[in-house]
Design an enzyme around this catalytic site. Structure first.
Site, PDB file in Angstrom:
ATOM      1  CD1 TRP A 148       0.008  -1.104   3.306  1.00  0.00           C
ATOM      2  CD2 TRP A 148       0.593   1.108   3.335  1.00  0.00           C
ATOM      3  NE1 TRP A 148       1.357  -0.013   4.230  1.00  0.00           N
ATOM      4  CE2 TRP A 148       1.048   1.483   3.961  1.00  0.00           C
ATOM      5  CE3 TRP A 148      -0.014   2.332   3.418  1.00  0.00           C
ATOM      6  CZ2 TRP A 148       1.672   1.921   4.421  1.00  0.00           C
ATOM      7  CZ3 TRP A 148       0.835   3.674   3.454  1.00  0.00           C
ATOM      8  CH2 TRP A 148       1.347   3.258   4.297  1.00  0.00           C
ATOM      9  CG  ASN A 149       5.128   1.190   1.047  1.00  0.00           C
ATOM     10  OD1 ASN A 149       4.842   0.489   0.382  1.00  0.00           O
ATOM     11  ND2 ASN A 149       6.385   1.058   1.346  1.00  0.00           N
ATOM     12  CE  LYS A 172      -3.300  -8.882  -2.984  1.00  0.00           C
ATOM     13  NZ  LYS A 172      -4.088  -8.018  -1.956  1.00  0.00           N
ATOM     14  N   PRO A 173      -3.146  -5.524  -5.928  1.00  0.00           N
ATOM     15  CG  PRO A 173      -4.718  -3.997  -6.731  1.00  0.00           C
ATOM     16  CD  PRO A 173      -4.614  -5.064  -6.843  1.00  0.00           C
ATOM     17  CB  ALA A 174      -2.737  -3.495  -0.349  1.00  0.00           C
ATOM     18  CB  SER A 226       5.682  -8.110   5.647  1.00  0.00           C
ATOM     19  OG  SER A 226       4.800  -9.024   4.856  1.00  0.00           O
ATOM     20  CD  GLU A 247      12.580  -4.781  -5.132  1.00  0.00           C
ATOM     21  OE1 GLU A 247      13.112  -5.078  -4.610  1.00  0.00           O
ATOM     22  OE2 GLU A 247      13.223  -5.257  -6.412  1.00  0.00           O
ATOM     23  CG  LEU A 248      10.586 -10.163   0.636  1.00  0.00           C
ATOM     24  CD1 LEU A 248      10.976 -11.258   1.240  1.00  0.00           C
ATOM     25  CD2 LEU A 248       9.246  -9.767   0.587  1.00  0.00           C
ATOM     26  CB  CYS A 281      11.385  -0.769   1.913  1.00  0.00           C
ATOM     27  SG  CYS A 281      10.963  -0.797   0.687  1.00  0.00           S
ATOM     28  CD  GLU A 381      10.373  -2.907   7.504  1.00  0.00           C
ATOM     29  OE1 GLU A 381       8.997  -4.209   7.137  1.00  0.00           O
ATOM     30  OE2 GLU A 381      10.450  -2.465   6.281  1.00  0.00           O
ATOM     31  CD  GLU A 458      10.355  -4.291  -8.168  1.00  0.00           C
ATOM     32  OE1 GLU A 458       9.554  -5.205  -9.137  1.00  0.00           O
ATOM     33  OE2 GLU A 458       9.703  -3.498  -7.808  1.00  0.00           O
TER      34      GLU A 458
HETATM   35  P1  NAD Z   1       1.940  -6.632   3.106  1.00  0.00           P
HETATM   36  O1  NAD Z   1       3.394  -8.087   3.016  1.00  0.00           O
HETATM   37  O2  NAD Z   1       1.381  -6.971   4.222  1.00  0.00           O
HETATM   38  O3  NAD Z   1       1.133  -6.763   1.675  1.00  0.00           O
HETATM   39  C1  NAD Z   1       1.796  -7.249   0.734  1.00  0.00           C
HETATM   40  C2  NAD Z   1       0.742  -7.245  -0.413  1.00  0.00           C
HETATM   41  O4  NAD Z   1       0.503  -8.321   0.028  1.00  0.00           O
HETATM   42  C3  NAD Z   1      -0.425  -6.897  -0.350  1.00  0.00           C
HETATM   43  O5  NAD Z   1      -1.253  -7.010  -2.086  1.00  0.00           O
HETATM   44  C4  NAD Z   1      -0.979  -7.506   0.368  1.00  0.00           C
HETATM   45  O6  NAD Z   1      -2.442  -7.702   0.517  1.00  0.00           O
HETATM   46  C5  NAD Z   1      -0.770  -8.963  -0.220  1.00  0.00           C
HETATM   47  N1  NAD Z   1      -0.648 -10.395   1.425  1.00  0.00           N
HETATM   48  C6  NAD Z   1      -1.033 -10.237   3.067  1.00  0.00           C
HETATM   49  N2  NAD Z   1      -0.886 -11.247   2.838  1.00  0.00           N
HETATM   50  C7  NAD Z   1      -1.358 -12.495   1.948  1.00  0.00           C
HETATM   51  C8  NAD Z   1      -1.238 -13.802   1.764  1.00  0.00           C
HETATM   52  N3  NAD Z   1      -1.342 -14.560   2.869  1.00  0.00           N
HETATM   53  N4  NAD Z   1      -1.002 -14.319   0.443  1.00  0.00           N
HETATM   54  C9  NAD Z   1      -0.471 -13.669  -0.248  1.00  0.00           C
HETATM   55  N5  NAD Z   1      -0.573 -12.153  -0.319  1.00  0.00           N
HETATM   56  C10 NAD Z   1      -0.945 -11.125   0.752  1.00  0.00           C
HETATM   57  O7  NAD Z   1       2.530  -5.615   3.781  1.00  0.00           O
HETATM   58  P2  NAD Z   1       1.932  -4.007   3.114  1.00  0.00           P
HETATM   59  O8  NAD Z   1       1.856  -3.734   4.528  1.00  0.00           O
HETATM   60  O9  NAD Z   1       1.383  -3.989   2.122  1.00  0.00           O
HETATM   61  O10 NAD Z   1       3.957  -2.950   2.772  1.00  0.00           O
HETATM   62  C11 NAD Z   1       5.135  -2.604   3.873  1.00  0.00           C
HETATM   63  C12 NAD Z   1       5.678  -3.821   3.972  1.00  0.00           C
HETATM   64  O11 NAD Z   1       6.365  -3.962   2.070  1.00  0.00           O
HETATM   65  C13 NAD Z   1       7.103  -3.807   4.314  1.00  0.00           C
HETATM   66  O12 NAD Z   1       7.873  -5.084   5.209  1.00  0.00           O
HETATM   67  C14 NAD Z   1       8.020  -2.874   3.374  1.00  0.00           C
HETATM   68  O13 NAD Z   1       9.001  -3.039   3.730  1.00  0.00           O
HETATM   69  C15 NAD Z   1       7.547  -3.930   1.794  1.00  0.00           C
HETATM   70  N6  NAD Z   1       8.067  -2.914   1.067  1.00  0.00           N
HETATM   71  C16 NAD Z   1       9.361  -3.499   0.019  1.00  0.00           C
HETATM   72  C17 NAD Z   1       9.829  -2.585  -0.436  1.00  0.00           C
HETATM   73  C18 NAD Z   1      10.702  -3.036  -1.826  1.00  0.00           C
HETATM   74  O14 NAD Z   1      11.022  -3.107  -2.793  1.00  0.00           O
HETATM   75  N7  NAD Z   1      11.781  -4.074  -0.603  1.00  0.00           N
HETATM   76  C19 NAD Z   1       8.867  -0.996  -1.456  1.00  0.00           C
HETATM   77  C20 NAD Z   1       7.810  -1.050  -0.653  1.00  0.00           C
HETATM   78  C21 NAD Z   1       7.768  -1.687   0.891  1.00  0.00           C
END
Ligand code: NAD
Length: 478
Positions: A148-149, A172-174, A226, A247-248, A281, A381, A458
């Protein structure tokens, strides 16, 4: 605004009629209801992408690049409206949202440039009559799951190179920020994208992910989010041997050496740490400061952090918007409490501040001195506006502390001695190193991490490579 899902060029809703709410994180106000799709919609998406693949992948890279140019222009033309939407869904300040639109358009430009350079490679012939070629082929149908960020940029980074390579995509977006993604899909459709090349569905994350990774026709997943979810997806990807980019999360160290320009270091640290209220991130999460400038740097950081205006992202001049939801607030509170319990010294912030007409989600910029590696904010984090600071005595100490993490996305070094920066940078386990800057994001550079921050890159030619499968042909005349 289109709230349905884009599948095979048609805007659809799930047969069940199920929806979920999208709310403004600052006020809790309902913005829209979007479809809650599941496995059925996920498979339908793949059908559409599979059907569109032969025609799209047969187009020349230059033709595909021309289409990416159109999307880039459309994004830049819609900058104001898109920025408003990003702020509405994510809460980030408008100026940051506008910068995200520019950054996203850059990804389309960068992928278009790379597509125009995409050619097969003739290999040197050793021995008579043998023709050896390496042919760049698209991976096939690819999936993207995004956080989402950065609701626009994280999709742009995946869609632009995927389409440039000749892949077709399902996205699939957040849940918090689907409207920006659907608007991108609308802009791409308006720009003339053939049906099925880009498909965007919203809904239940585990059901959709499981359907895609079990489908067999999806040949790659690019996930940003995440580390916890990334690990789950990695396990699921094994069954169909689906190629991955992950990309975590990150836990970036920011190292300030004794000779650093402290004004510049503080300005960069403030910009990097407090962007999206600390919910990025690559934001510095562990400040490591040479003992001789520790007190001075900390005082200056506290003064600058305290001056950052807190409020809804829509208000001009605001630098700190809301955290994304109540769970995020709870987590940040827990990390601050843990740090104080373990001897951390709270220098400013430490809790939420009331904002008129808004929810209790505005966390004041927080600086914690005397931080130690045992604290939660050093280990995980925090994803909030918290800057924990620890002192160090030697370069070796700084490197050891910086590397004392499972993550490895970004790291920052502040020093006037560029040779020292070079030496230290080489020792850091990190995909990205910023020297005297935290502004490292660039659509033409390889963005990505190592260890628990994932793998894959990327941006630029590295981003395109993720969507290519090179076919090697070795032919003799008889
Ligand atoms: P999140 O992992 O909760 O969600 C990310 C995506 O995964 C969303 O679309 C969500 O709907 C989906 N998702 C959640 N649970 C799932 C499951 N069980 N199976 C499949 N998909 C699932 O992360 P968030 O809160 O949206 O974003 C924050 C995290 O993203 C932080 O850890 C941040 O560091 C990371 N991030 C990393 C980068 C990078 O480039 N490395 C960039 C931006 C954000």
């Amino acid at each position: 605004m289109e709230c349905r899902n884009l599948v095979g060029g048609s805007w659809i809703s799930p047969e069940s009629g199920a929806t979920f709410d999208v709310r403004d994180p600052a006020t809790g106000e309902l913005i829209a209801r979007v479809p809650r799709g599941g496995a059925a919609e996920a498979h339908r998406c793949v059908d559409a992408a599979e059907q569109a693949l032969p025609e799209w992948s047969a187009r020349s890279p230059a033709m595909r690049a021309g289409f990416l140019d159109q999307v880039s222009s459309a994004l830049r033309r819609a900058r104001t409206e898109l920025a408003a939407l990003i702020t509405r869904e994510s809460g980030k300040p408008l100026a940051e949202s506008a910068a995200e639109v520019d950054y996203s358009a850059d990804y389309f430009d960068s992928a278009a440039a790379e597509a125009r350079n995409l050619v097969e490679v003739r290999l040197p012939v050793r021995g008579g009559g043998t023709l050896k070629r390496a042919i760049p082929e698209p991976v096939g149908v690819v999936a993207a799951i995004t956080p989402w960020n950065f609701p626009l940029a994280m999709i742009a980074r995946k869609t632009a190179p995927a389409l440039a390579a000749g892949c077709t995509q399902v996205v699939k977006p957040a849940e918090a920020t689907p409207l920006t993604a659907l608007t991108l899909a609308q802009l791409a459709t308006d720009a003339g994208l053939p049906p099925g090349v880009l498909n965007v569905i919203t809904g239940d994350p585990p059901s959709i992910a499981r359907a895609w990774l079990g489908d067999g026709r999806v040949r790659k997943l690019s996930f940003t989010g995440s580390t916890r979810v990334g690990k789950e997806l990695m396990r699921l990807a094994a069954d169909q041997v689906v190629r991955l980019s992950l990309e975590l999360g990150g836990q970036a160290p920011l190292i300030v050496f004794g000779d650093a320009d402290l004004d510049a270091a503080v300005a960069a640290a403030i910009a990097g740490k407090f962007r999206v209220a600390g919910q990025t991130c690559i934001c510095p999460n562990r400040f490591l400061v040479a003992r001789e400038v520790h007190a001075e740097f900390t005082d200056r950081l506290v003064r600058a952090a305290t001056r950052l205006p807190v409020g809804p992202g829509t208000l001009a001049g605001v630098r700190i918007g809301p955290l994304i939801n109540d769970e995020a607030v709870t987590k940040v509170r827990r990390h601050v409490a843990d740090a104080i319990d373990r001897g951390g010294v709270l220098r400013c912030g430490g809790g939420t501040v009331p904002v008129d007409g808004c929810l209790d989600r505005f966390f004041a910029p927080t600086v914690i001195d005397s931080a130690t590696p045992e604290m939660l904010c050093f280990k995980e984090e925090t994803f909030g506006p918290v800057a924990p600071i620890a002192g160090f005595d030697s370069i070796d100490d700084a490197v050891t502390l910086a590397n004392a993490t499972e993550f490895g996305l970004a790291a920052y070094i502040f020093t006037r001695d560029l040779a020292c920066a070079e030496r230290v940078g080489a020792k850091l386990r990190s995909g990205i190193v910023g020297v005297n800057t935290c502004a490292v994001s660039d659509a033409y550079a390889p963005f990505g991490g190592c260890q628990w921050s994932g793998f894959g890159r990327e941006g630029g030619r590295w981003g395109l490579e993720e969507y290519l499968a090179w076919k090697y042909v070795c032919a003799t005349s008889s």
